[in-house]
Motif scaffolding. Structure first.
Motif, PDB file in Angstrom:
ATOM      1  N   GLY A 280       0.741  -1.220   0.085  1.00  0.00           N
ATOM      2  CA  GLY A 280       0.090   0.132  -0.031  1.00  0.00           C
ATOM      3  C   GLY A 280       1.022   1.365  -0.089  1.00  0.00           C
ATOM      4  N   GLY A 281       2.189   1.199   0.233  1.00  0.00           N
ATOM      5  CA  GLY A 281       3.072   2.237   0.018  1.00  0.00           C
ATOM      6  C   GLY A 281       3.384   3.084   1.486  1.00  0.00           C
TER       7      GLY A 281
ATOM      8  N   ALA B  61       6.167 -13.577   1.427  1.00  0.00           N
ATOM      9  CA  ALA B  61       5.128 -12.296   2.013  1.00  0.00           C
ATOM     10  C   ALA B  61       4.553 -12.974   3.311  1.00  0.00           C
ATOM     11  CB  ALA B  61       4.311 -11.869   0.996  1.00  0.00           C
ATOM     12  N   PRO B  62       4.477 -12.332   4.425  1.00  0.00           N
ATOM     13  CA  PRO B  62       3.548 -12.731   5.821  1.00  0.00           C
ATOM     14  C   PRO B  62       2.165 -12.618   5.322  1.00  0.00           C
ATOM     15  CG  PRO B  62       4.430 -10.632   5.983  1.00  0.00           C
ATOM     16  CD  PRO B  62       5.208 -10.782   4.641  1.00  0.00           C
ATOM     17  N   SER B  82      -1.253  -7.021  -4.099  1.00  0.00           N
ATOM     18  CA  SER B  82      -0.684  -5.697  -3.821  1.00  0.00           C
ATOM     19  C   SER B  82       1.072  -5.465  -4.264  1.00  0.00           C
ATOM     20  CB  SER B  82      -0.732  -5.410  -2.351  1.00  0.00           C
ATOM     21  OG  SER B  82      -0.220  -6.419  -1.393  1.00  0.00           O
ATOM     22  N   THR B  86       2.310 -11.597  -3.851  1.00  0.00           N
ATOM     23  CA  THR B  86       1.066 -11.463  -3.835  1.00  0.00           C
ATOM     24  C   THR B  86       0.420 -11.417  -5.343  1.00  0.00           C
ATOM     25  OG1 THR B  86       0.551  -9.229  -3.335  1.00  0.00           O
ATOM     26  CG2 THR B  86       0.648 -10.905  -1.457  1.00  0.00           C
ATOM     27  N   GLY B  87       0.910 -10.596  -6.117  1.00  0.00           N
ATOM     28  CA  GLY B  87       0.386 -10.520  -7.237  1.00  0.00           C
ATOM     29  C   GLY B  87       0.519 -11.791  -8.362  1.00  0.00           C
ATOM     30  N   LEU B 125      -9.163  -5.645   5.048  1.00  0.00           N
ATOM     31  CA  LEU B 125      -8.560  -6.873   4.969  1.00  0.00           C
ATOM     32  C   LEU B 125      -8.448  -7.511   6.297  1.00  0.00           C
ATOM     33  CD1 LEU B 125      -7.249  -8.641   2.994  1.00  0.00           C
ATOM     34  CD2 LEU B 125      -5.109  -7.433   3.069  1.00  0.00           C
ATOM     35  N   MET B 244       8.010  -7.171   7.190  1.00  0.00           N
ATOM     36  CA  MET B 244       8.566  -8.509   7.553  1.00  0.00           C
ATOM     37  C   MET B 244       9.177  -9.439   6.589  1.00  0.00           C
ATOM     38  SD  MET B 244       5.676  -9.983  10.155  1.00  0.00           S
ATOM     39  CE  MET B 244       4.982  -8.908  11.479  1.00  0.00           C
TER      40      MET B 244
HETATM   41  C1  LIG Z   1       1.369 -10.286  10.130  1.00  0.00           C
HETATM   42  C2  LIG Z   1       0.838  -9.776   8.706  1.00  0.00           C
HETATM   43  C3  LIG Z   1      -0.135 -10.358   8.258  1.00  0.00           C
HETATM   44  C4  LIG Z   1      -0.618 -10.194   6.938  1.00  0.00           C
HETATM   45  N1  LIG Z   1      -1.775 -10.740   6.684  1.00  0.00           N
HETATM   46  C5  LIG Z   1      -1.919 -10.631   5.266  1.00  0.00           C
HETATM   47  C6  LIG Z   1      -3.373 -11.316   4.886  1.00  0.00           C
HETATM   48  O1  LIG Z   1      -3.879 -12.083   5.392  1.00  0.00           O
HETATM   49  N2  LIG Z   1      -3.691 -10.969   3.570  1.00  0.00           N
HETATM   50  C7  LIG Z   1      -2.936 -10.186   2.718  1.00  0.00           C
HETATM   51  O2  LIG Z   1      -3.312 -10.040   1.718  1.00  0.00           O
HETATM   52  N3  LIG Z   1      -1.832  -9.431   3.167  1.00  0.00           N
HETATM   53  C8  LIG Z   1      -1.398  -9.560   4.405  1.00  0.00           C
HETATM   54  N4  LIG Z   1      -0.416  -8.861   5.005  1.00  0.00           N
HETATM   55  C9  LIG Z   1       0.321  -7.996   3.909  1.00  0.00           C
HETATM   56  C10 LIG Z   1       1.055  -8.686   2.941  1.00  0.00           C
HETATM   57  O3  LIG Z   1       2.233  -9.322   3.881  1.00  0.00           O
HETATM   58  C11 LIG Z   1       1.772  -7.643   1.980  1.00  0.00           C
HETATM   59  O4  LIG Z   1       0.673  -7.276   1.117  1.00  0.00           O
HETATM   60  C12 LIG Z   1       2.912  -8.560   1.205  1.00  0.00           C
HETATM   61  O5  LIG Z   1       3.903  -8.700   1.810  1.00  0.00           O
HETATM   62  C13 LIG Z   1       3.124  -7.756  -0.048  1.00  0.00           C
HETATM   63  O6  LIG Z   1       4.240  -8.540  -0.634  1.00  0.00           O
HETATM   64  P1  LIG Z   1       4.456  -8.443  -2.321  1.00  0.00           P
HETATM   65  O7  LIG Z   1       5.736  -9.042  -2.502  1.00  0.00           O
HETATM   66  O8  LIG Z   1       3.337  -8.928  -3.021  1.00  0.00           O
HETATM   67  O9  LIG Z   1       4.500  -7.082  -2.479  1.00  0.00           O
HETATM   68  P2  LIG Z   1       5.839  -6.103  -2.675  1.00  0.00           P
HETATM   69  O10 LIG Z   1       6.326  -6.351  -4.028  1.00  0.00           O
HETATM   70  O11 LIG Z   1       6.959  -6.460  -1.564  1.00  0.00           O
HETATM   71  O12 LIG Z   1       5.242  -4.810  -2.579  1.00  0.00           O
HETATM   72  C14 LIG Z   1       4.215  -4.271  -1.768  1.00  0.00           C
HETATM   73  C15 LIG Z   1       4.204  -2.872  -1.523  1.00  0.00           C
HETATM   74  O13 LIG Z   1       5.076  -2.396  -0.523  1.00  0.00           O
HETATM   75  C16 LIG Z   1       5.944  -1.564  -0.948  1.00  0.00           C
HETATM   76  N5  LIG Z   1       7.240  -1.939  -0.595  1.00  0.00           N
HETATM   77  C17 LIG Z   1       7.641  -3.291  -0.081  1.00  0.00           C
HETATM   78  N6  LIG Z   1       8.990  -3.085   0.049  1.00  0.00           N
HETATM   79  C18 LIG Z   1       9.429  -2.174  -0.283  1.00  0.00           C
HETATM   80  C19 LIG Z   1      10.824  -1.451  -0.240  1.00  0.00           C
HETATM   81  N7  LIG Z   1      12.029  -2.197   0.268  1.00  0.00           N
HETATM   82  N8  LIG Z   1      11.061  -0.223  -0.636  1.00  0.00           N
HETATM   83  C20 LIG Z   1       9.818   0.488  -1.031  1.00  0.00           C
HETATM   84  N9  LIG Z   1       8.493   0.043  -1.049  1.00  0.00           N
HETATM   85  C21 LIG Z   1       8.364  -1.172  -0.720  1.00  0.00           C
HETATM   86  C22 LIG Z   1       5.656  -1.088  -2.385  1.00  0.00           C
HETATM   87  O14 LIG Z   1       4.830   0.156  -2.257  1.00  0.00           O
HETATM   88  C23 LIG Z   1       4.432  -2.049  -2.716  1.00  0.00           C
HETATM   89  O15 LIG Z   1       3.646  -1.390  -3.453  1.00  0.00           O
HETATM   90  C24 LIG Z   1       0.141  -9.129   6.219  1.00  0.00           C
HETATM   91  C25 LIG Z   1       1.305  -8.544   6.852  1.00  0.00           C
HETATM   92  C26 LIG Z   1       1.528  -9.101   7.868  1.00  0.00           C
HETATM   93  C27 LIG Z   1       3.073  -8.276   8.266  1.00  0.00           C
END
Ligand SMILES: Cc1cc2nc3c(=O)[nH]c(=O)nc-3n(C[C@H](O)[C@H](O)[C@H](O)COP(=O)(O)OP(=O)(O)OC[C@H]3O[C@@H](n4cnc5c(N)ncnc54)[C@H](O)[C@@H]3O)c2cc1C
Ligand code: FES
Lengths: 381, 280
Positions: A280-281, B61-62, B82, B86-87, B125, B244
């Motif tokens: 979400g940023g 992803a957590p 997101s 997740t994508g 969520l 995380m």
């Molecule tokens: C305890 C816990 C429980 C969760 N439970 C859920 C759940 O039940 N369902 C769910 O959908 N999600 C959940 N989430 C959220 C989920 O972990 C994140 O949506 C997920 O990690 C995103 O990973 P991604 O690789 O898809 O996204 P990423 O590619 O990592 O990016 C996601 C967004 O994060 C930002 N971002 C990430 N890392 C960086 C960086 N180093 N620098 C700049 N920007 C960055 C970016 O803006 C990007 O839009 C939970 C999170 C936690 C901590």
């Protein structure tokens, strides 16, 4: 723990003893800096070094290491990768050994011992060496210029001889196989006492830090953090060069053919801007102020709450590496300065003049704990 | 799973996707089955705990476990697309294989809550982890007093598990509030924010546990309402989200104040949360 004495001329033999079954890492003079690097003979060692650019943590927690590999036909065919070289790190100062002990607490203890760190740590011997404090040293802040565990042998330089503190059986075996260790004479014991005293006296001008963890909390909203945060370049040189910083990232790499791949652990830093960004940023530490404060909060308060020690051993590397002059000394001096200013403003036990005149480092006239009103202002302002 | 994994907690265990349900435009519900039978049978979690989901070559992803602990053999994750992991998960299909490691963290204190009234509040969520708790309470309903659930979404199209909610709505023993803040023409239910259902709500503060999961902005106002009802600081539970990586209190990414959200949380009571510098 035993104390024995060896002649300095026996050092090459001692080193050869380690070389039989280990890669030996030691401080090497690179002209404009010192570095921990592999050595094969005693004359390559610069045991009178001041400070290496990087601490020895790179041999226990490498800057980049592969944890797992994925299969080429089936990604889920996971193989755990753990390559370990039996090593001795020779010539480590007490501060850096104390740092290794902090890393041990994190990676060996807890609910989740780290198998990679453990494998390396168990294959690593540590030989310490005494040092002479220099301008950047801050170990006097926390008494980390002395170390009482975490090494196999520790060599105290007494001029012609080394007084050797023997901690482990591995250390004892190699020492006895290669040298002629003997009990210390009364004169050598006196020499050791004099050296120790000289070492401790050299830190007389360091700030008093007894109230620091409490001040870190009370001054959480202090303007000092804005100022330091503005200055911070987020270059992360501080955490790279810090012997106790252990934050990391986990990343996946795909092989060029697009099939198999690896998961790696790489050093990371809480001072890098994206460290606390979530989906979400939203960035939980979106300013230099919040990042710098978080790093020092971890070092000087929260690590202690969890593990009992400060996460700083005063090695002085960040004093050198930080281009913005942000280090434990500048932080501590500012916090004590601001504390004194507050005591003055709040009209505490100390008169304004007294508190203002008190040195930034030690204000014995002031009460040890600021009155509640100060604390409230601190966390609420 | 923890015992079997304790040798290497970084190792993900292969799991097959056994079902995918579209919930909204951005969220899908995935069901996984761990392939190794010993690992599968040893997997025990509490509501509020999470797993690290691995897509090999992409990353981890957590994600909160949304199935109830009472449902064994399968692990259900409700995932919003997101980012990269997740994508990519959203593009996978039944039968595909991912990696899972965990469960990690400290969930809701189910055993402590047993025998009490519960007031469960979810936003967006946040329903994912709370669904695990709701289902667990549902399965052991006779052990609980009054059960009040408030779930707020932005629009009707954002509501997840609508079918399940409709099912629960018929039950006399669930006081259910489904709210949207931006209704469309067809919406006939409650309109507003979750805090609204506190109006006129009768709460016995001595025997009520509160649980809140949602976007950070929601916490302050919901906590305030719960405190107004007299619920003790340490009987109001909430879950936090941070970046995380390891899930094991080592990588530092989730550190807030003196706590690691991944091991000390993600569920904290309000008293603990108040003591974490920077948590709320
Ligand atoms: C305890 C816990 C429980 C969760 N439970 C859920 C759940 O039940 N369902 C769910 O959908 N999600 C959940 N989430 C959220 C989920 O972990 C994140 O949506 C997920 O990690 C995103 O990973 P991604 O690789 O898809 O996204 P990423 O590619 O990592 O990016 C996601 C967004 O994060 C930002 N971002 C990430 N890392 C960086 C960086 N180093 N620098 C700049 N920007 C960055 C970016 O803006 C990007 O839009 C939970 C999170 C936690 C901590
Ligand atoms: S996720 Fe690594 S410390 Fe919490």
């Amino acid at each position: 723990m035993l104390f024995r004495v060896i002649d300095k001329t026996e050092l090459p033999e001692l080193l050869n003893g380690f070389l039989v079954a280990h890669q030996v890492i030691g401080p090497v003079d690179k002209g404009d800096h010192f570095e921990f690097a592999p050595v094969t003979a005693a004359d390559e060692l610069a045991l009178d070094y001041t400070l290496t650019t990087l601490p020895p943590k790179k041999y226990l927690l490498p800057p980049r290491e592969t944890l797992l590999s994925f299969g080429t036909t089936h990604a889920e065919d996971i193989e755990v990768v753990c390559e370990v070289t039996p090593r001795v790190i020779f010539g480590v100062h007490a501060c850096d050994i104390n740092a290794i002990n902090r890393l041990d607490a994190v990676f060996l203890g807890d609910e989740f011992p780290d198998p990679y760190y453990r494998a390396r740590r168990e294959a690593t011997l540590v030989v310490g060496i005494s040092c002479t404090p220099f301008a950047e040293c801050l170990c006097g802040l926390w008494g980390t210029g002395e170390v009482h565990s975490g090494y196999d042998l520790f060599l105290f330089d007494l001029g012609e001889v080394y007084l050797v503190s023997i901690y482990s059986v591995e250390g004892a075996n190699i020492l006895e196989a290669t040298c002629h260790p003997r009990p210390a004479t009364p004169a050598e014991v006196l020499d050791f006492e004099i050296c120790s005293k000289r070492f401790h006296d050299s830190f007389a001008a360091l700030p008093d830090t007894a109230e620091l963890p409490m001040l870190m909390d009370v001054l959480h909203k202090d303007a000092t953090w804005d100022e330091l945060g503005e200055r911070c370049l987020s270059c992360t040189a501080c955490s790279v060069s810090c012997p106790t910083c252990y934050c990391f990232d986990l990343i996946d790499l795909t092989d060029p053919d697009g099939c198999g791949g690896r998961r790696q652990r790489v050093w990371d830093s809480c001072n890098s801007p994206g460290f606390a960004v979530v989906a979400g940023g939203h960035n939980f530490r979106d300013s230099g102020r919040n990042r710098v404060r978080h790093r020092f909060y971890h070092k000087l308060l929260s690590f202690r709450a969890k593990y009992g020690d400060m996460l700083c051993v005063g090695c002085g590397r960040c004093v050198r590496s930080c281009k913005a002059d942000i280090n434990p000394r500048t932080v501590i001096e500012r916090l004590y300065r601001d504390r004194d200013r507050w005591l003055t403003e709040q009209g505490s036990g100390a008169t304004g003049a007294e508190a203002a005149a008190a040195p930034a480092i030690k204000a014995e006239a002031a009460p040890a704990t600021p009155p509640a009103s100060v604390a409230e202002q601190g966390s609420g302002a | 799973m923890k015992n079997a994994m304790s040798a290497n907690p970084y190792r993900p265990w292969p799991a097959r996707i056994t079902s995918i349900i579209d919930l909204t435009a951005k969220e899908k519900l995935f069901e996984f089955r761990l392939i190794d039978s010993a690992i599968r049978e040893g997997f025990r979690h509490t509501a509020g705990q999470f797993v690290e989901l691995s897509l090999f070559g992409i990353g981890e992803a957590p994600i909160s476990i949304s199935s109830a602990p009472s449902k064994q053999g399968f692990i259900e994750l409700c995932v919003r697309a997101s980012g990269s992991v997740t994508g990519a998960l959203h593009r996978m299909k039944c039968g595909d294989i991912v990696g899972l490691r965990g469960p990690f963290g400290r969930g809701f204190p189910f055993e402590e809550m047993r025998g009490h009234d519960v007031l469960l509040v979810a936003g967006g969520l946040g329903i994912a982890p709370l669904k695990s708790l709701i289902n667990h309470i549902h399965d052991e309903r006779h052990d609980f007093g009054k059960v009040t659930i408030a779930y707020g979404s932005r629009t009707p199209a954002d509501i997840m598990f609508l079918d399940q909610f409709k099912m629960w709505q018929h039950r006399q023993d669930f006081d259910l509030h489904l709210l949207v803040s931006q209704p469309d023409d067809e919406w006939t239910g409650e309109v507003g924010y979750v805090t609204q259902c506190f109006e006129g709500l009768r709460v016995n503060p001595l025997r009520t546990y509160g649980a809140i999961v949602g976007p950070p902005v929601m916490y302050k106002s919901v906590i305030e309402e719960m405190r107004k009802k007299g619920i003790s600081y340490d009987m109001i539970y909430m879950s936090f989200e941070r970046q995380m990586k390891c899930g094991m209190g080592k990588c530092g990414h989730c550190a807030v104040g003196h706590q690691y959200i991944c091991v000390d949380g993600p569920v904290f009571n309000y008293w603990e949360a108040k003591n974490i510098q920077g948590a709320i």
